[in-house]
Design an enzyme around this catalytic site. Structure first.
Site, short mmCIF file in Angstrom:
data_model
loop_
_atom_site.label_atom_id
_atom_site.label_comp_id
_atom_site.label_asym_id
_atom_site.label_seq_id
_atom_site.Cartn_x
_atom_site.Cartn_y
_atom_site.Cartn_z
N ASP A 168 -1.97 -0.06 -4.37
CA ASP A 168 -0.83 -0.24 -3.46
C ASP A 168 0.35 -0.85 -4.21
O ASP A 168 1.10 -1.65 -3.67
CB ASP A 168 -1.21 -1.11 -2.23
N ARG A 183 5.91 -4.21 -9.60
CA ARG A 183 4.78 -4.73 -8.81
C ARG A 183 3.51 -4.64 -9.66
O ARG A 183 2.57 -5.40 -9.47
CB ARG A 183 4.66 -3.89 -7.53
O1 LIG Z 1 3.96 2.00 1.55
C1 LIG Z 1 4.84 1.75 2.36
O2 LIG Z 1 5.46 2.61 3.00
C2 LIG Z 1 5.21 0.32 2.54
C3 LIG Z 1 6.27 -0.07 3.35
C4 LIG Z 1 6.61 -1.43 3.46
C5 LIG Z 1 7.83 -1.71 4.30
O3 LIG Z 1 8.45 -0.73 4.78
O4 LIG Z 1 8.25 -2.85 4.51
C6 LIG Z 1 5.82 -2.39 2.74
C7 LIG Z 1 4.76 -1.89 1.92
N1 LIG Z 1 4.48 -0.58 1.85
C8 LIG Z 1 3.95 -2.74 1.12
O5 LIG Z 1 3.03 -2.25 0.41
C9 LIG Z 1 4.18 -4.13 1.11
O6 LIG Z 1 3.52 -4.90 0.39
C10 LIG Z 1 5.20 -4.64 1.96
C11 LIG Z 1 5.61 -5.97 2.19
C12 LIG Z 1 6.60 -5.89 3.10
C13 LIG Z 1 7.39 -6.99 3.69
O7 LIG Z 1 8.36 -6.70 4.40
O8 LIG Z 1 7.05 -8.19 3.42
N2 LIG Z 1 6.85 -4.59 3.42
C14 LIG Z 1 5.99 -3.80 2.74
CA LIG Z 2 2.70 0.20 0.36
#
Ligand SMILES: O=C(O)c1cc(C(=O)O)c2c(n1)C(=O)C(=O)c1cc(C(=O)O)[nH]c1-2
Ligand SMILES: [Ca+2]
Length: 554
Positions: free
Chosen positions: A285, A312
């Site tokens: 991820d 990351r």
């Molecule tokens: O794979 C995705 O589409 C996606 C979207 C998002 C997002 O839109 O905020 C996050 C993540 N992944 C993700 O892996 C992640 O660690 C993450 C943390 C956050 C946040 O706002 O703290 N969004 C997201």
């Molecule tokens: Ca993600």
């Protein structure tokens, strides 16, 4: 108090976005190069101790407030979770108007946030978690157009601040944890008509398609959920691409272009000019969505138009952008990792230790955790010190047992059980969050500030007053550091934890610093894990959003 109507609103033009007045913050990282640097210097290392709140404003919303307060000639626009935009007088804090989106009752928000509104002419643009792009009249907050992008019922949503280039509203979708096929798309700022859409995973017959097997590409992830940066000289957008789906790489063999990559796009057509993939067959991820900073470096005896990306995947990447190619220049781990044994100097591909790559049917542990060395919160570059400031996390590891699971549209599709995802702290760890200052020319770390009892999960901003501003910790503090030495010079306890982005602006000769405080989303998920690990960390981070604005005490 509610202010009167917005008068003399300064229309936003291509020229103003390309060369913004020092007093304004109109793009995600203020400038198209993504540096997160304000040239204002009224507030500096010797007087920052006199920084004091001048106004605050409660947003009325709980969850992670991640957006920078956007400022155009004394008018501030703040996006909050739940599809809200607030227009305020940036000097007094008086409210002009508020837009609140009616979100569907059956909307599940995995990441309930918004990272800001884009500006063009006399309008604002919001990308919503129910997957629409909405244009608002900057003076009234009234909806001008509303375009559906994709179907939120299929796990397609948006959290990013749109990138505005020459009358185009450019967005990218979230949904990597739902098995979407990622894309970047542009809409006409005038009427919301879709101008182009480029999938981040090549379809049949397109270059890169052969890095996938069978039908995997159709649900391969590669969401593009952060704002891109823009090279105005070559007219190239640099846009980061997220994780492959589902997580274990065994379920989608191949390099999986263009997941965990940066794409170079033509803003007029969406055509992919070139790309660079940071790591292959992503299994952790590790979205590489935070767009690389465009920095002119003098390195190895030559001038390099660079792309700098603390990933990351724990690697501090330095690439070279040319009009036709992205070249690997250098890379090194900025936090400890057991996943990579090194980097191939020829290709720039990281060399994997297979023992720490998730597989099907067996629990695999890896460091750093799935939140990586640095997740979405942005690093900054100071044009004065020449240093890159990184909100990093050390001493976190993760793990899960991969599983083959059938995709059900609209349902989480991780390739593991959500309850199986671990965050472990290394035994004996004396800190987690690290604010790091790196010299991108020498590759040397110049200073580091450790946070003994907290993750660091907030964007960093640099100013010409030789200051670095950052929140990001579970103790609710907003801090200023000396950009040269790392010495902490000022702090303010706020209402909640800060996952927002600090900005600086000027109105009527006074420099201000603004930040949203409002803890939530993944900073809270990490917090839950830390508390479960029972390592003396305070469990309760109060929630609820407040905009804070500071200036020097008169
Ligand atoms: O794979 C995705 O589409 C996606 C979207 C998002 C997002 O839109 O905020 C996050 C993540 N992944 C993700 O892996 C992640 O660690 C993450 C943390 C956050 C946040 O706002 O703290 N969004 C997201
Ligand atoms: Ca993600």
């Amino acid at each position: 108090a509610v202010s009167g109507p917005i008068e003399n609103y300064a229309p936003v033009t291509a020229q103003r976005l390309e060369k913004p007045e020092p007093s304004n913050w109109m793009l995600y990282r203020r400038t198209y190069d993504g540096q997160g640097y304000s040239p204002l210097d009224q507030i500096n290392t010797s007087n920052v101790k006199n920084l004091t709140p001048v106004w605050t404003f409660a947003t009325g919303v709980v969850e992670g407030h991640e957006a920078p307060p956007i400022v155009n000639n004394g008018v501030m626009f703040v996006a909050t979770p739940m599809g809200q935009v607030i227009a305020l007088n940036a000097k007094t804090g008086d409210e002009y108007w508020r837009y609140k989106r009616q979100l569907p009752d059956d909307l599940f928000q995995l990441h309930p946030t918004s990272r800001g509104v884009g500006l063009w002419e006399d309008k604002l643009y919001l990308a919503t978690t129910d997957d629409h792009v909405v244009a608002l009249d900057a003076k009234t907050g009234k909806v001008v157009w509303d375009t559906k992008v994709q179907d939120y019922r299929k796990g397609q949503y948006m959290t990013l601040m749109p990138l505005i280039v020459d009358g185009k509203v450019i967005v990218g979708g979230s949904g990597g944890e739902f098995g979407v096929r990622g894309y970047v798309a542009a809409y006409d700022a005038k009427d919301g008509k879709e101008l182009w859409r480029t999938f981040t995973i090549p379809g049949e017959g397109e270059p890169g398609h052969d890095t996938w097997q069978g039908e995997d590409w159709k649900n391969g992830g590669g969401s593009a959920w952060m704002t891109g940066n823009y090279d105005k000289e070559t007219k190239t957008i640099y846009w980061g691409v997220g994780n492959a789906a589902p997580w274990p790489g065994e379920t989608h063999p191949g390099d999986n272009l263009y997941t965990s990559s940066v794409l170079a796009l033509d803003p007029n057509t969406g055509k992919i000019k070139t790309h660079h993939q940071y790591h292959q067959n992503d299994s952790w991820d590790w979205d590489e969505v935070d767009a690389p900073m465009l920095i002119d470096l003098h390195r190895d005896g030559r001038n390099i138009k660079s792309l700098v990306h603390p990933g990351r995947d724990a690697i501090f990447w330095i690439l070279e952008r040319t009009p036709t190619k992205i070249n690997y220049v250098a890379g090194w781990p900025f936090v400890s990792t057991d996943v990579w044994k090194g980097i191939d100097a020829e290709t720039g591909k990281p060399i994997l230790d297979p023992a720490h790559k998730p597989v099907i049917g067996k629990r695999v542990e890896f460091c750093p955790s799935l939140w990586g060395g640095k997740d979405w919160p942005s690093a900054a570059y100071s044009q004065k010190t020449g240093l890159v400031y990184v909100p990093a996390n050390e001493n976190f590891c993760g793990g899960f047992t991969g599983e083959k699971i059938a995709l059900k549209p609209g349902e989480l599709w991780l390739g593991t059980k959500p309850e199986d995802i671990g965050l472990k702290t290394k035994p004996g760890a004396d800190h987690f969050g690290e604010l790091q200052a790196w010299d991108p020319v020498t590759g040397k770390k110049v200073w580091q500030h450790n946070f003994p009892k907290s993750q660091l999960f907030g964007s960093v901003t640099a100013t010409a007053g030789d200051l670095i501003f950052a929140g990001g910790t579970n103790d609710r503090d907003f801090r200023a550091f000396n950009a040269k030495t790392g010495e902490q010079l000022w702090e303010q306890k706020t209402n909640s934890g800060i996952v927002g982005m600090p900005v600086s602006y000027e109105v009527d000769g006074t420099q201000y610093v603004a930040i949203q405080s409002g803890w939530g989303v993944d900073a809270q998920r990490i917090q839950d894990a830390l508390v479960t690990n029972n390592i003396g960390i305070e469990a309760n981070v109060p929630q609820g959003g407040v905009i804070w604005v500071f200036a020097l005490k008169k």
